[in-house]
Write an enzyme that holds these catalytic residues in place. Structure first.
Site, mmCIF file in Angstrom:
data_model
loop_
_atom_site.group_PDB
_atom_site.id
_atom_site.type_symbol
_atom_site.label_atom_id
_atom_site.label_comp_id
_atom_site.label_asym_id
_atom_site.label_seq_id
_atom_site.Cartn_x
_atom_site.Cartn_y
_atom_site.Cartn_z
ATOM 1 N N ASP A 112 -4.177 -8.450 5.861
ATOM 2 C CA ASP A 112 -3.403 -7.634 6.802
ATOM 3 C C ASP A 112 -2.728 -8.564 7.804
ATOM 4 O OD1 ASP A 112 -2.720 -6.114 9.188
ATOM 5 O OD2 ASP A 112 -3.728 -4.439 8.197
ATOM 6 N N ASP A 147 -3.164 -7.778 11.627
ATOM 7 C CA ASP A 147 -4.516 -8.082 12.118
ATOM 8 C C ASP A 147 -4.730 -9.585 12.227
ATOM 9 O OD1 ASP A 147 -5.111 -5.436 12.354
ATOM 10 O OD2 ASP A 147 -6.369 -5.318 10.565
ATOM 11 N N THR A 156 -2.032 7.739 3.081
ATOM 12 C CA THR A 156 -0.898 8.047 2.187
ATOM 13 C C THR A 156 0.008 6.838 1.950
ATOM 14 O OG1 THR A 156 0.516 8.659 4.044
ATOM 15 C CG2 THR A 156 -0.852 10.410 3.077
ATOM 16 N N ARG A 214 1.886 1.932 8.538
ATOM 17 C CA ARG A 214 1.608 2.697 7.316
ATOM 18 C C ARG A 214 0.422 3.615 7.564
ATOM 19 N NH1 ARG A 214 1.057 -0.941 2.110
ATOM 20 N NH2 ARG A 214 -0.912 -1.511 3.075
HETATM 21 C C1 PRP Z 1 2.368 -4.090 7.466
HETATM 22 C C2 PRP Z 1 3.481 -5.100 7.353
HETATM 23 C C3 PRP Z 1 4.653 -4.250 6.939
HETATM 24 C C4 PRP Z 1 4.008 -3.182 6.105
HETATM 25 C C5 PRP Z 1 4.298 -3.427 4.661
HETATM 26 O O1 PRP Z 1 2.452 -3.372 8.645
HETATM 27 O O2 PRP Z 1 3.715 -5.806 8.532
HETATM 28 O O3 PRP Z 1 5.367 -3.693 8.017
HETATM 29 O O4 PRP Z 1 2.595 -3.270 6.336
HETATM 30 O O5 PRP Z 1 3.791 -2.417 3.883
HETATM 31 P P1 PRP Z 1 4.730 -1.411 3.086
HETATM 32 O O6 PRP Z 1 5.760 -2.243 2.392
HETATM 33 O O7 PRP Z 1 3.789 -0.739 2.138
HETATM 34 O O8 PRP Z 1 5.337 -0.455 4.068
HETATM 35 P P2 PRP Z 1 1.292 -2.328 9.057
HETATM 36 O O9 PRP Z 1 1.613 -0.969 8.528
HETATM 37 O O10 PRP Z 1 -0.029 -2.897 8.697
HETATM 38 O O11 PRP Z 1 1.460 -2.221 10.618
HETATM 39 P P3 PRP Z 1 1.187 -3.352 11.731
HETATM 40 O O12 PRP Z 1 2.158 -4.467 11.491
HETATM 41 O O13 PRP Z 1 1.463 -2.621 12.997
HETATM 42 O O14 PRP Z 1 -0.236 -3.797 11.599
HETATM 43 N N1 URA Z 2 0.625 -5.009 4.870
HETATM 44 C C1 URA Z 2 -0.073 -6.151 5.082
HETATM 45 O O1 URA Z 2 -0.192 -6.610 6.219
HETATM 46 N N2 URA Z 2 -0.628 -6.767 4.019
HETATM 47 C C2 URA Z 2 -0.515 -6.290 2.768
HETATM 48 O O2 URA Z 2 -1.053 -6.902 1.834
HETATM 49 C C3 URA Z 2 0.202 -5.101 2.582
HETATM 50 C C4 URA Z 2 0.768 -4.495 3.644
#
Ligand code: PRP
Ligand code: URA
Length: 209
Positions: A201, A204, A109, A105
């Site tokens: 997160d 993370d 935005t 994400r």
């Molecule tokens: C997190 C999670 C989802 C997304 C959900 O990924 O694992 O894929 O956010 O959010 P959304 O429904 O608003 O799209 P992130 O973007 O943090 O990436 P990462 O897993 O690489 O840390």
């Molecule tokens: N992605 C995450 O990892 N946690 C949240 O709460 C939302 C999006």
């Protein structure tokens, strides 16, 4: 499965582990272990109504007919955090193939930015489990579902841990036939798109970043 299905897996063991996972004191080692265990447990509910086909089997005593899954399975983790559920699911579905969908994400935005896509060649004829612990705005899941549909997939399920009402609405507005399996539907998103109460997160916490 009726359109707009949300299947809440409220098994006491799953809920116990989810509560431990939400706890901010769980470090990455503990978080990974719990997520892996929950993913395995969820497989029973997620696959409960999958079709089976008869298969003859010779026991040590006689010949009989058992039942096996009728279709091949493809697991598609949404990178990165979906990887934290993959081994747990594969433990119960060891013959599954794996695809990958990389997306993050944009922090400002909250729109999804995809960076990696790879699917098995015969994915269209398989049962697909799309896995990601978090369904927040729904942007990442929407992008993944659209990628899978473009590849010809007709039967898929989204398996997440924590879903926000906003993400459920966004996904089902466009793709009501994709059932959402989750262990919790949380209250809402905050102004940064994080799920409340959520678990922070997920990526993370899994990877210690
Ligand atoms: C997190 C999670 C989802 C997304 C959900 O990924 O694992 O894929 O956010 O959010 P959304 O429904 O608003 O799209 P992130 O973007 O943090 O990436 P990462 O897993 O690489 O840390
Ligand atoms: N992605 C995450 O990892 N946690 C949240 O709460 C939302 C999006």
């Amino acid at each position: 499965m009726p359109p707009g299905s949300v299947i809440l897996i409220d098994h006491p063991v799953v809920q116990t582990k989810l509560t431990e996972l939400r706890d901010y004191t769980a470090d990455h080692r503990r978080f990974r272990a719990l997520l892996d265990e929950i993913a395995s447990l969820m497989v029973y509910e997620v696959t409960r109504d999958w079709p089976t086909t008869p298969r003859p089997v010779q026991t040590p005593l006689e010949r009989t007919t058992g039942r096996v899954l009728a279709r091949q399975v493809t697991l598609v983790p949404i990178l990165r955090a979906g990887l934290g559920m993959a081994d747990g699911v594969l433990r119960l579905l060891p013959d599954a193939r794996l695809g990958h969908f990389g997306v993050y994400r944009d922090e400002a935005t909250l729109t999804p930015v995809s960076y990696y896509k790879k699917l098995p060649p015969d994915v269209a004829s398989t049962e697909v489990l799309l896995i990601d612990p978090m369904l927040a705005t729904g942007g990442s899941a929407l992008a993944a579902v659209e990628f899978l549909k473009a590849a010809g997939v007709t039967s898929m399920r989204l398996v997440c841990l924590v879903a926000a009402p906003e993400g459920i609405h966004a996904l089902h507005e466009r793709h009501p036939e994709v059932p959402i399996y989750c262990a919790a539907v949380d209250r809402q998103l905050n102004e940064k798109g994080y799920i409340l109460p959520g678990l922070g997160d997920a990526g993370d916490r899994i990877f210690g970043t």
